[in-house]
Design a protein around this motif. Structure first.
Motif, PDB file in Angstrom:
ATOM      1  N   LEU A   1       0.817  -1.215   0.000  1.00  0.00           N
ATOM      2  CA  LEU A   1       0.000   0.000   0.000  1.00  0.00           C
ATOM      3  C   LEU A   1       0.849   1.262   0.000  1.00  0.00           C
ATOM      4  CD1 LEU A   1      -2.881  -0.959   2.471  1.00  0.00           C
ATOM      5  CD2 LEU A   1      -2.856  -1.043  -0.037  1.00  0.00           C
ATOM      6  N   SER A   2       2.083   1.143  -0.406  1.00  0.00           N
ATOM      7  CA  SER A   2       2.968   2.303  -0.492  1.00  0.00           C
ATOM      8  C   SER A   2       2.939   2.829  -1.923  1.00  0.00           C
ATOM      9  CB  SER A   2       4.399   1.920  -0.089  1.00  0.00           C
ATOM     10  OG  SER A   2       5.268   3.014  -0.233  1.00  0.00           O
ATOM     11  N   PHE A   3       2.222   3.926  -2.143  1.00  0.00           N
ATOM     12  CA  PHE A   3       2.075   4.522  -3.467  1.00  0.00           C
ATOM     13  C   PHE A   3       2.809   5.859  -3.515  1.00  0.00           C
ATOM     14  CE2 PHE A   3      -1.622   1.790  -2.887  1.00  0.00           C
ATOM     15  CZ  PHE A   3      -1.649   1.081  -4.076  1.00  0.00           C
ATOM     16  N   THR A   4       2.809   6.451  -4.699  1.00  0.00           N
ATOM     17  CA  THR A   4       3.472   7.748  -4.872  1.00  0.00           C
ATOM     18  C   THR A   4       2.821   8.824  -4.016  1.00  0.00           C
ATOM     19  OG1 THR A   4       4.018   7.104  -7.143  1.00  0.00           O
ATOM     20  CG2 THR A   4       4.197   9.445  -6.587  1.00  0.00           C
ATOM     21  N   ARG A   5       1.503   8.826  -3.993  1.00  0.00           N
ATOM     22  CA  ARG A   5       0.776   9.789  -3.152  1.00  0.00           C
ATOM     23  C   ARG A   5       0.718   9.235  -1.720  1.00  0.00           C
ATOM     24  NH1 ARG A   5      -1.957  12.800  -7.128  1.00  0.00           N
ATOM     25  NH2 ARG A   5      -0.496  12.836  -8.876  1.00  0.00           N
TER      26      ARG A   5
ATOM     27  N   SER B   1      -3.360  -0.515  -9.079  1.00  0.00           N
ATOM     28  CA  SER B   1      -3.631  -0.039  -7.717  1.00  0.00           C
ATOM     29  C   SER B   1      -4.799  -0.784  -7.096  1.00  0.00           C
ATOM     30  CB  SER B   1      -3.927   1.464  -7.738  1.00  0.00           C
ATOM     31  OG  SER B   1      -2.826   2.190  -8.240  1.00  0.00           O
ATOM     32  N   ARG B   2      -5.804  -1.057  -7.903  1.00  0.00           N
ATOM     33  CA  ARG B   2      -6.947  -1.820  -7.397  1.00  0.00           C
ATOM     34  C   ARG B   2      -6.521  -3.224  -6.967  1.00  0.00           C
ATOM     35  NH1 ARG B   2     -10.878  -5.457 -10.873  1.00  0.00           N
ATOM     36  NH2 ARG B   2     -12.376  -6.048  -9.265  1.00  0.00           N
ATOM     37  N   ALA B   3      -5.636  -3.869  -7.754  1.00  0.00           N
ATOM     38  CA  ALA B   3      -5.177  -5.215  -7.399  1.00  0.00           C
ATOM     39  C   ALA B   3      -4.405  -5.208  -6.091  1.00  0.00           C
ATOM     40  CB  ALA B   3      -4.308  -5.769  -8.529  1.00  0.00           C
ATOM     41  N   ARG B   4      -3.608  -4.182  -5.861  1.00  0.00           N
ATOM     42  CA  ARG B   4      -2.845  -4.105  -4.616  1.00  0.00           C
ATOM     43  C   ARG B   4      -3.758  -3.895  -3.411  1.00  0.00           C
ATOM     44  NH1 ARG B   4       2.100  -0.128  -6.317  1.00  0.00           N
ATOM     45  NH2 ARG B   4       2.512  -0.227  -4.071  1.00  0.00           N
ATOM     46  N   ILE B   5      -4.740  -3.023  -3.553  1.00  0.00           N
ATOM     47  CA  ILE B   5      -5.681  -2.795  -2.451  1.00  0.00           C
ATOM     48  C   ILE B   5      -6.506  -4.048  -2.188  1.00  0.00           C
ATOM     49  CG2 ILE B   5      -7.678  -1.445  -1.728  1.00  0.00           C
ATOM     50  CD1 ILE B   5      -6.571   0.884  -3.347  1.00  0.00           C
ATOM     51  N   THR B   6      -6.956  -4.699  -3.255  1.00  0.00           N
ATOM     52  CA  THR B   6      -7.777  -5.897  -3.104  1.00  0.00           C
ATOM     53  C   THR B   6      -7.014  -7.015  -2.412  1.00  0.00           C
ATOM     54  OG1 THR B   6      -8.998  -5.309  -5.104  1.00  0.00           O
ATOM     55  CG2 THR B   6      -9.162  -7.582  -4.360  1.00  0.00           C
TER      56      THR B   6
ATOM     57  N   PHE C   1      -6.569 -10.314   2.572  1.00  0.00           N
ATOM     58  CA  PHE C   1      -5.837 -10.792   3.743  1.00  0.00           C
ATOM     59  C   PHE C   1      -6.569 -10.427   5.029  1.00  0.00           C
ATOM     60  CE2 PHE C   1      -2.899  -9.685   7.169  1.00  0.00           C
ATOM     61  CZ  PHE C   1      -2.321 -10.921   7.410  1.00  0.00           C
ATOM     62  N   PHE C   2      -6.978  -9.178   5.156  1.00  0.00           N
ATOM     63  CA  PHE C   2      -7.672  -8.757   6.374  1.00  0.00           C
ATOM     64  C   PHE C   2      -9.010  -9.478   6.532  1.00  0.00           C
ATOM     65  CE2 PHE C   2      -4.775  -5.107   6.571  1.00  0.00           C
ATOM     66  CZ  PHE C   2      -4.575  -5.029   7.931  1.00  0.00           C
ATOM     67  N   THR C   3      -9.684  -9.754   5.432  1.00  0.00           N
ATOM     68  CA  THR C   3     -10.959 -10.483   5.518  1.00  0.00           C
ATOM     69  C   THR C   3     -10.745 -11.858   6.123  1.00  0.00           C
ATOM     70  OG1 THR C   3     -11.863  -9.308   3.616  1.00  0.00           O
ATOM     71  CG2 THR C   3     -12.879 -11.406   4.182  1.00  0.00           C
ATOM     72  N   TYR C   4      -9.699 -12.565   5.665  1.00  0.00           N
ATOM     73  CA  TYR C   4      -9.444 -13.906   6.200  1.00  0.00           C
ATOM     74  C   TYR C   4      -9.021 -13.844   7.662  1.00  0.00           C
ATOM     75  CZ  TYR C   4      -7.821 -18.729   6.362  1.00  0.00           C
ATOM     76  OH  TYR C   4      -7.651 -20.056   6.689  1.00  0.00           O
TER      77      TYR C   4
ATOM     78  N   ARG D   1       1.505 -14.125  -0.476  1.00  0.00           N
ATOM     79  CA  ARG D   1       2.086 -14.203  -1.822  1.00  0.00           C
ATOM     80  C   ARG D   1       1.300 -13.330  -2.797  1.00  0.00           C
ATOM     81  NH1 ARG D   1       2.504 -19.976  -4.716  1.00  0.00           N
ATOM     82  NH2 ARG D   1       0.246 -19.750  -4.599  1.00  0.00           N
ATOM     83  N   GLU D   2      -0.031 -13.295  -2.642  1.00  0.00           N
ATOM     84  CA  GLU D   2      -0.845 -12.450  -3.513  1.00  0.00           C
ATOM     85  C   GLU D   2      -0.481 -10.969  -3.333  1.00  0.00           C
ATOM     86  OE1 GLU D   2      -2.935 -13.381  -5.849  1.00  0.00           O
ATOM     87  OE2 GLU D   2      -2.468 -15.477  -5.443  1.00  0.00           O
ATOM     88  N   MET D   3      -0.221 -10.551  -2.102  1.00  0.00           N
ATOM     89  CA  MET D   3       0.182  -9.168  -1.877  1.00  0.00           C
ATOM     90  C   MET D   3       1.525  -8.874  -2.525  1.00  0.00           C
ATOM     91  SD  MET D   3      -1.077  -8.190   2.012  1.00  0.00           S
ATOM     92  CE  MET D   3      -0.530  -9.686   2.842  1.00  0.00           C
ATOM     93  N   THR D   4       2.445  -9.820  -2.432  1.00  0.00           N
ATOM     94  CA  THR D   4       3.759  -9.620  -3.044  1.00  0.00           C
ATOM     95  C   THR D   4       3.658  -9.528  -4.551  1.00  0.00           C
ATOM     96  OG1 THR D   4       4.821 -10.803  -1.213  1.00  0.00           O
ATOM     97  CG2 THR D   4       6.078 -10.578  -3.252  1.00  0.00           C
TER      98      THR D   4
END
Length: 307
Positions: free
Chosen positions: A172-176, A254-259, A264-267, A292-295
């Motif tokens: 979740l580290s983006f330019t903004r 960006s959507r894939a990274r947030i999702t 992860f938090f849902t599980y 792994r999905e987050m990576t």
């Protein structure tokens, strides 16, 4: 039932005929290769297998033919025989996983060009291919077991602290950076909303990254700068943080990274609420899969929506 049985029988017979045909072709090739090898003896060498025994004109012609091979010719040192290339026709121009016995036979024929058609069943058998193996890390598993005794979404435990440091924060580290912090807080509080941009008859337009809610806030796909990365992309989704009235258009990456982080938090919340009926090891491997999905998402890989 009789019709279904007849259909299955016909399919099985067809597969049997195809398999027998492939076996016949391979047996014929093996026989031909054995004949080529056995017909060359010291007293009566096979000149096809030993090009150095041919005249200079013949060698030139043979070299010219070999250079036309699809796989190219190997250069040899002076005074040594020139092995010809082995042309293997494979799908997608990739080198296939040839069965070990056939590979050995091909290597025993130094002066003959052989064409072998790639069979997809070789890859299905997994010969020469890597498998997706896994081995549990004892440190990570111990931290998971300790967290599982009193599960929570707080990052005070060693288990979640590590995941925050290695996966969540980088993902979740983006330019903004300021908006990135707001997104992370909304994910942690389970108050972030992701919704697709509605399709309409409006043409593609340039718009700002922030669109206020209301009648004009729900548009077709907008080609604009992603609110998180700042890159110009076709933004098909937008996010909303909590109950605020501002929408932020985001790119597919960006959507894939947030999702990935939301999954992860849902599980983790499911485990906390006692909704997961698996043993500890199964839970652990599911957590590792989500990590792994987050990576993968952080590295820029994501699935595109078809249609």
């Amino acid at each position: 039932m009789v019709h279904e049985a007849n259909v299955k029988q016909a399919a099985a017979e067809k597969q049997l005929k195809e398999a027998q045909g492939k076996i016949d072709v391979l047996q014929a090739e093996v026989t031909a290769l054995k004949t080529l090898v056995l017909t060359s003896t010291p007293s009566s060498p096979n000149r096809q297998l030993h090009p150095q025994l041919q005249s200079s004109g013949t060698r030139g012609a043979s070299r010219h033919v070999r250079n036309k091979s699809a796989s190219g010719a190997f250069t040899s040192s002076p005074g040594k025989p020139e092995p010809s290339s082995i042309s293997i026709a494979a799908k997608e121009d990739r080198e296939p996983a040839v069965p070990a016995l056939l590979s050995l036979i091909l290597c025993l024929v130094p002066g003959h060009s052989v064409s072998v058609t790639f069979d997809p069943s070789w890859q299905e058998r997994g010969e020469g291919l890597c498998t997706d193996s896994r081995q549990m890390d004892s440190v990570l598993y111990a931290e998971f077991l300790l967290w599982k005794e009193n599960p929570s979404v707080e990052r005070s435990s060693a288990f979640l602290s590590r995941i925050y440091r290695e996966d969540i924060e980088p993902c979740l580290s983006f330019t903004r950076s300021e908006l990135s912090q707001l997104v992370q807080s909304a994910v942690e509080n389970n108050s972030l909303t992701i919704e697709p941009v509605a399709m309409s008859a409006l043409p593609m337009v340039k718009a700002s990254a922030i669109e206020c809610g209301g009648p004009n806030g729900f548009r077709a796909g907008i080609e604009t700068k992603c609110a998180l990365s700042g890159m110009s992309r076709l933004c098909r989704h937008r996010i909303k943080l909590g109950d605020k009235g501002s929408y932020y258009y985001i790119s597919p990456s960006s959507r894939a990274r947030i999702t990935a982080v939301c999954n992860f938090f849902t599980y983790i919340r499911y485990i906390q609420q006692g909704l997961v009926r698996h043993d500890a090891e199964q839970m652990f491997w599911e957590v590792m899969r989500l990590r792994r999905e987050m990576t993968v998402a952080k590295l820029g890989f994501y699935l595109t929506d078809q249609g």
